[in-house]
Design a protein around this motif. Sequence first.
Motif, PDB file in Angstrom:
ATOM      1  N   THR A  45       0.820  -1.112  -0.223  1.00  0.00           N
ATOM      2  CA  THR A  45      -0.055   0.109   0.071  1.00  0.00           C
ATOM      3  C   THR A  45       0.936   1.191  -0.235  1.00  0.00           C
ATOM      4  N   GLU A  46       1.738   1.583   0.631  1.00  0.00           N
ATOM      5  CA  GLU A  46       2.630   2.322   1.271  1.00  0.00           C
ATOM      6  C   GLU A  46       3.686   2.610  -0.501  1.00  0.00           C
ATOM      7  N   THR A  47       4.034   1.568  -0.786  1.00  0.00           N
ATOM      8  CA  THR A  47       4.792   1.792  -2.614  1.00  0.00           C
ATOM      9  C   THR A  47       3.745   2.324  -3.335  1.00  0.00           C
ATOM     10  N   LYS A  48       2.085   1.962  -3.086  1.00  0.00           N
ATOM     11  CA  LYS A  48       1.170   2.445  -3.935  1.00  0.00           C
ATOM     12  C   LYS A  48       1.215   3.852  -4.165  1.00  0.00           C
ATOM     13  N   ALA A  49       1.286   4.043  -2.989  1.00  0.00           N
ATOM     14  CA  ALA A  49       0.779   5.515  -2.161  1.00  0.00           C
ATOM     15  C   ALA A  49       1.922   6.391  -3.172  1.00  0.00           C
ATOM     16  N   GLU A  50       3.111   6.217  -2.366  1.00  0.00           N
ATOM     17  CA  GLU A  50       4.492   6.552  -3.037  1.00  0.00           C
ATOM     18  C   GLU A  50       4.283   6.760  -4.588  1.00  0.00           C
ATOM     19  N   ARG A  51       4.091   5.608  -5.761  1.00  0.00           N
ATOM     20  CA  ARG A  51       4.018   5.556  -6.968  1.00  0.00           C
ATOM     21  C   ARG A  51       3.264   6.844  -7.215  1.00  0.00           C
ATOM     22  N   HIS A  52       1.661   6.753  -6.746  1.00  0.00           N
ATOM     23  CA  HIS A  52       1.076   7.875  -6.888  1.00  0.00           C
ATOM     24  C   HIS A  52       1.629   8.988  -6.682  1.00  0.00           C
ATOM     25  N   LYS A  53       2.006   9.175  -5.762  1.00  0.00           N
ATOM     26  CA  LYS A  53       2.337  10.346  -5.548  1.00  0.00           C
ATOM     27  C   LYS A  53       3.450  10.817  -6.761  1.00  0.00           C
ATOM     28  N   GLN A  54       4.527  10.267  -6.987  1.00  0.00           N
ATOM     29  CA  GLN A  54       5.047  10.691  -7.777  1.00  0.00           C
ATOM     30  C   GLN A  54       4.815  10.797  -9.254  1.00  0.00           C
ATOM     31  N   ARG A  55       3.594  10.351  -9.446  1.00  0.00           N
ATOM     32  CA  ARG A  55       3.635  10.387 -10.838  1.00  0.00           C
ATOM     33  C   ARG A  55       2.530  11.577 -10.662  1.00  0.00           C
ATOM     34  N   GLN A  56       1.564  12.032  -9.367  1.00  0.00           N
ATOM     35  CA  GLN A  56       0.929  13.735  -9.494  1.00  0.00           C
ATOM     36  C   GLN A  56       2.081  14.685  -9.845  1.00  0.00           C
ATOM     37  N   LYS A  57       3.395  13.924  -8.976  1.00  0.00           N
ATOM     38  CA  LYS A  57       4.214  14.966  -9.170  1.00  0.00           C
ATOM     39  C   LYS A  57       4.741  15.481 -10.178  1.00  0.00           C
ATOM     40  N   LYS A  58       4.613  14.724 -11.072  1.00  0.00           N
ATOM     41  CA  LYS A  58       5.190  14.763 -12.496  1.00  0.00           C
ATOM     42  C   LYS A  58       4.256  15.406 -12.935  1.00  0.00           C
ATOM     43  N   LEU A  59       3.156  15.282 -13.361  1.00  0.00           N
ATOM     44  CA  LEU A  59       1.372  15.935 -13.579  1.00  0.00           C
ATOM     45  C   LEU A  59       1.688  16.957 -13.378  1.00  0.00           C
ATOM     46  N   LYS A  60       1.288  17.369 -12.095  1.00  0.00           N
ATOM     47  CA  LYS A  60       1.562  18.752 -11.586  1.00  0.00           C
ATOM     48  C   LYS A  60       2.517  19.580 -12.353  1.00  0.00           C
ATOM     49  N   ALA A  61       4.348  19.085 -12.307  1.00  0.00           N
ATOM     50  CA  ALA A  61       4.490  19.869 -13.500  1.00  0.00           C
ATOM     51  C   ALA A  61       4.228  20.183 -14.527  1.00  0.00           C
ATOM     52  N   GLY A  62       3.980  19.065 -15.103  1.00  0.00           N
ATOM     53  CA  GLY A  62       3.362  19.309 -16.475  1.00  0.00           C
ATOM     54  C   GLY A  62       3.169  20.727 -16.584  1.00  0.00           C
ATOM     55  N   VAL A  63       1.905  20.413 -15.630  1.00  0.00           N
ATOM     56  CA  VAL A  63       0.831  21.456 -16.213  1.00  0.00           C
ATOM     57  C   VAL A  63       1.080  22.776 -15.041  1.00  0.00           C
ATOM     58  N   ASP A  64       2.030  23.086 -14.901  1.00  0.00           N
ATOM     59  CA  ASP A  64       2.698  23.952 -14.428  1.00  0.00           C
ATOM     60  C   ASP A  64       3.161  24.998 -14.921  1.00  0.00           C
ATOM     61  N   ALA A  65       4.295  23.807 -15.637  1.00  0.00           N
ATOM     62  CA  ALA A  65       4.473  24.305 -17.306  1.00  0.00           C
ATOM     63  C   ALA A  65       3.888  25.278 -18.112  1.00  0.00           C
ATOM     64  N   LYS A  66       3.238  24.690 -18.864  1.00  0.00           N
ATOM     65  CA  LYS A  66       2.214  25.271 -19.475  1.00  0.00           C
ATOM     66  C   LYS A  66       1.896  25.892 -19.279  1.00  0.00           C
ATOM     67  N   ILE A  67       1.493  26.199 -18.206  1.00  0.00           N
ATOM     68  CA  ILE A  67       0.718  27.248 -17.534  1.00  0.00           C
ATOM     69  C   ILE A  67       1.380  28.793 -17.356  1.00  0.00           C
ATOM     70  N   ALA A  68       2.631  28.187 -16.781  1.00  0.00           N
ATOM     71  CA  ALA A  68       3.726  29.488 -16.868  1.00  0.00           C
ATOM     72  C   ALA A  68       4.260  29.548 -18.817  1.00  0.00           C
ATOM     73  N   ALA A  69       4.105  28.679 -19.555  1.00  0.00           N
ATOM     74  CA  ALA A  69       4.001  29.241 -20.519  1.00  0.00           C
ATOM     75  C   ALA A  69       2.886  29.745 -20.948  1.00  0.00           C
ATOM     76  N   ALA A  70       2.297  29.738 -21.097  1.00  0.00           N
ATOM     77  CA  ALA A  70       0.603  30.847 -21.582  1.00  0.00           C
ATOM     78  C   ALA A  70       0.210  31.940 -21.281  1.00  0.00           C
ATOM     79  N   GLN A  71       1.362  32.516 -21.960  1.00  0.00           N
ATOM     80  CA  GLN A  71       1.152  34.127 -21.193  1.00  0.00           C
ATOM     81  C   GLN A  71       0.037  35.043 -22.413  1.00  0.00           C
ATOM     82  N   GLU A  72       0.483  34.463 -23.580  1.00  0.00           N
ATOM     83  CA  GLU A  72      -0.351  35.166 -24.080  1.00  0.00           C
ATOM     84  C   GLU A  72      -1.765  35.518 -24.150  1.00  0.00           C
ATOM     85  N   GLU A  73      -2.533  37.196 -23.752  1.00  0.00           N
ATOM     86  CA  GLU A  73      -3.970  37.124 -23.989  1.00  0.00           C
ATOM     87  C   GLU A  73      -4.405  37.407 -25.302  1.00  0.00           C
TER      88      GLU A  73
END
Length: 212
Positions: free
Chosen positions: A15-43
């Motif tokens: 259970t702890e291993t699965k939780a850690e893997r999920h956490k790492q996947r979500q961190k990677k996903l968040k980093a990708g989303v944050d990068a797209k948000i940072a890049a989208a500056q045009e209005e």
Amino acid sequence: MDKQQERASSETKVTETKAERHKQRQKKLKAGVDAKIAAAQEEKGILLVLTGNGKGKSTSGFGTIARAVGHGQRAAVVQFIKGNWECGERNLLEQAGVKFYVMASGFTWETQDKQQDTAAAEAAWQQAEQLLSDDSVDCVMLDELTYMLSYHYLDVDRVINALNNRPKMQHVIITGRACHRAVLDIADTVSEVLAVKHAFDNGVKAQVGFDY
């Protein structure tokens, strides 16, 4: 440690291993989303096309109009081929200050008169052109405009020119099936609604409050 304790310990580790893997996947996903948000500056004003054979294109467009009004923005709607029958969205949104311009001839298969339909399309498009040149209008919905191009009631180049030369921050929503390639090419966002099943095809009539 007995077998039951070993089993519990093993399950805890899994259970702890699965939780850690999920956490790492979500961190990677968040980093990708944050990068797209940072890049989208045009209005800019967005040109949104809602097309495809499925139900819900106009409904989605009206939802965006309602969102704009909810933020205190000024919005307007030009309805092509819908006629003058009661429209639930119009009943609601007009009370919120949204201007509606309706092509009064209705569906082209009802009139069966190309000259009349072309004249009605021209009158409605003139209203649209005024809206597309008015920088005080934040969002314009051109409901079922695609048919006007498919049936050659309006000149494609004229429509493209108006869309390209509208105020920089003005959003436009275009709905309807079989959107012309020239419109798709200049659109910022295109969503295609897929028809999987429709009640009408199985003999269920259009119903007030749900279909219109």
